[in-house]
Enzyme design. Structure first.
Site, mmCIF file in Angstrom:
data_model
loop_
_atom_site.group_PDB
_atom_site.id
_atom_site.type_symbol
_atom_site.label_atom_id
_atom_site.label_comp_id
_atom_site.label_asym_id
_atom_site.label_seq_id
_atom_site.Cartn_x
_atom_site.Cartn_y
_atom_site.Cartn_z
ATOM 1 N N CYS A 65 60.233 64.297 61.060
ATOM 2 C CA CYS A 65 61.174 64.463 59.951
ATOM 3 C C CYS A 65 61.297 65.958 59.636
ATOM 4 C CB CYS A 65 60.655 63.668 58.763
ATOM 5 S SG CYS A 65 61.358 64.132 57.187
ATOM 6 N N CYS B 296 60.951 67.144 56.092
ATOM 7 C CA CYS B 296 59.554 67.081 55.643
ATOM 8 C C CYS B 296 58.798 68.332 56.091
ATOM 9 C CB CYS B 296 58.833 65.878 56.245
ATOM 10 S SG CYS B 296 59.581 64.288 55.902
#
Ligand SMILES: Cc1cc2nc3c(=O)[nH]c(=O)nc-3n(C[C@H](O)[C@H](O)[C@H](O)COP(=O)(O)OP(=O)(O)OC[C@H]3O[C@@H](n4cnc5c(N)ncnc54)[C@H](O)[C@@H]3O)c2cc1C
Lengths: 408, 104
Positions: B29, B32
């Protein structure tokens, strides 16, 4: 006073990063302002199989990291901020950000686009609760679960194939007739043969339901009007994108869809402001075309800056009167005037300076003095126009101007 | 930040009497990964608050049990209860604002 950059690039997707590489390598002081992750949409694409020379690696984040390192290598600077507005001030561009203000001589708008929302009930409420626009972010959460993908284009079908690596089942809901996807043939074929991908054709998702997280979607058949409930733990939405140009509405010409109109040099309607990548009105929006736009825009920006410097040297920093002859290689009258005015100027070179300006090359000077037709003969003192003659310039009219010039 | 997993989530997060911030993340991700260094700075600045990170790939069940269905997700717990949550579209500034609100 803010630092004055040569070029500021808004957005660090492939278009912005490519522009950053070209501009900084050309020796321009270059800043890229990015509100989020450098890499843009391309950084969250797992399968990137069509960027030339880059197929086995296949991962968007890695390619974008390399582009960023490449730009940094040539001295390109980065700021993390969101640009909120663009203004022109004395030929300089003033950018207001959430955190700081920035000044530059040229701007390249490479803000790309963000996913279009479906606009159906439940979508907003369940966003981040099973409604997703980023397969690489969320795919792992849905291991062995059931997913719905909405859309028919490349992005939808490619991401569905990626999701099918994890999910128990992926159902693609497409508005088209059975077997017709907008994605490239090779991608569509792969999806249609995939054992864990199913299709619901001629249909739209018109509601997403669930208590704490997505539980189902309502799928409506466009032909029959029938509505079915399809159980889903997650819904991935790929129904196109919207350019992030809201903050430019008042200064740039935008298409109905919000894209920026440019010419082939990436010039917008505003002198010294260029656009590159998905944000432009253009037929193919891919990483490779974004990168190409970035290169073209950077070269055009460099030219603009050269003109800007020339303008400062020739006009703003000059002392005493200056006669300007605007000409174009496409206009014979204007060409014929050059030797005549030159001759006169030579005779009176102690009284005034003379500069001939090609309107096709020196767009900046031409625009500054509002010259749209040639020939034009202007007498100026720095940026003040003392007198001007245009159209057919008779010898006597020219004589007049040059006489005033001599007296100044 | 303290790395936690499915085995010690109960003890480290739910059994804690004080405010605990959990970063649910995955190495795939990108948003993230981008957030992480900024979170670490916040963790250093708010040293009185316990910051944990949970990689969802080996701990997927735990994430789903905590009703995390989208990344990045920052969840705030106090006395075993979820008191606030940020998912998908948020900035590091929003995390700090929440922290301030919850530590006042
Ligand atoms: C799911 C999906 C799959 C795709 N797959 C492929 C593929 O396989 N191959 C391919 O070639 N292309 C693919 N594409 C298309 C590709 O991602 C885009 O064409 C490309 O990223 C466009 O680059 P860009 O630089 O123009 O814009 P973007 O990549 O969108 O980058 C724009 C950047 O500008 C930033 N920004 C926006 N507004 C501001 C502001 N006001 N201030 C500061 N920063 C700002 C954004 O945060 C963003 O980082 C895919 C796209 C999607 C959505």
């Amino acid at each position: 006073m803010e630092k004055n950059y040569d070029v500021i690039i808004i957005g660090a997707g492939p278009a912005g990063l490519s522009a950053g590489i070209y501009a900084s390598r050309a020796g321009l002081e270059t800043l890229i302002i990015e509100k989020k992750i450098p890499g843009g949409q391309a950084a969250i694409t797992e399968h990137l199989e069509n960027y030339p020379g880059y197929f086995q690696q296949g991962n968007g984040a890695e390619l974008m990291k390399r582009m960023k390192d490449h730009a940094t290598h040539y001295g390109c600077l980065f700021a993390r901020d969101e640009v909120l507005s663009l203004e022109l001030q004395d030929g300089l561009k003033l950018l207001r950000g959430k955190k700081h203000n920035y000044v530059s001589r040229a701007v390249i708008v490479a803000v790309g686009s963000k996913p279009r929302e479906l606009g159906v009930p439940g979508e907003k409420e369940l966003s981040g609760k099973g409604v997703s626009y980023c397969a690489t972010c969320d795919a792992d959460l849905f291991q062995d679960l059931e997913l719905v993908v909405v859309g028919s284009g490349n992005a939808a079908v490619e991401e569905a194939i990626y999701l099918a690596r994890f999910a128990a089942r992926v159902t693609i809901v497409s508005v088209h007739n059975s077997g017709n996807l907008d994605a490239e043939g090779i991608t569509s074929e792969r999806a249609m043969k995939h054992p864990r991908i199913e299709f619901i054709w001629e249909s739209v998702v018109d509601e997403i339901t669930g208590e704490e997280s997505v539980e189902a979607v309502a799928v409506k058949n466009l032909k029959t009007g029938n509505r079915d409930r399809v159980k889903a733990d997650g819904v991935f939405i790929y129904v196109g994108s919207v350019p992030q140009t809201g903050f430019l509405q008042s200064v740039l010409e935008l298409s109905h869809s919000g894209h920026i109109e440019t010419d082939e040099k990436m010039e917008t309607g505003l002198l010294g402001v260029f656009a590159a990548g998905d944000v432009r009105r253009k037929p193919v929006r891919q990483v490779v075309t974004a990168a190409a736009d970035g290169a073209v825009a950077a070269v055009a920006a460099e030219k603009h800056i050269r003109q800007h410097n020339y303008y400062r040297q020739q006009i703003q920093d000059r002392k005493g009167p200056l006669v300007l002859l605007f000409w174009s290689p496409l206009n014979q009258d204007s060409i014929d005037l050059i030797p005549v005015v030159e001759e006169f100027a030579r005779e009176h070179s102690n009284k005034f300076d003379f500069l001939k300006v090609c309107v096709d090359r020196e767009r900046l000077i031409s625009e500054k003095f509002n010259v749209e037709t040639v020939p034009q003969l202007l007498l100026v003192n720095r940026e003040d126009v003392l007198t001007r003659a245009s159209g057919e310039i008779s010898p006597s009219r020219m004589e007049d101007i040059l006489t005033i010039a001599r007296r100044e | 930040m303290l790395e936690i997993n499915k085995d010690n989530f109960q003890e480290q997060v739910l059994d804690s009497p004080d405010l605990v911030v959990v970063d649910f993340w995955s190495p795939k991700c990108e948003p993230c990964m981008e957030l992480k260094p900024h979170l670490e700075q916040l963790a250093a600045k708010y040293s009185q608050v316990k910051f944990c990170e949970l990689n969802i790939i080996p701990n997927r069940r735990t994430a789903l049990n905590q009703k995390v269905f989208g990344l990045p997700a920052i969840v705030f717990y106090r006395q075993g209860k979820k008191v606030a949550e940020l998912t998908r579209e948020f900035e590091i500034e929003d995390v700090e604002a929440k922290l301030k609100e919850l530590t006042e």
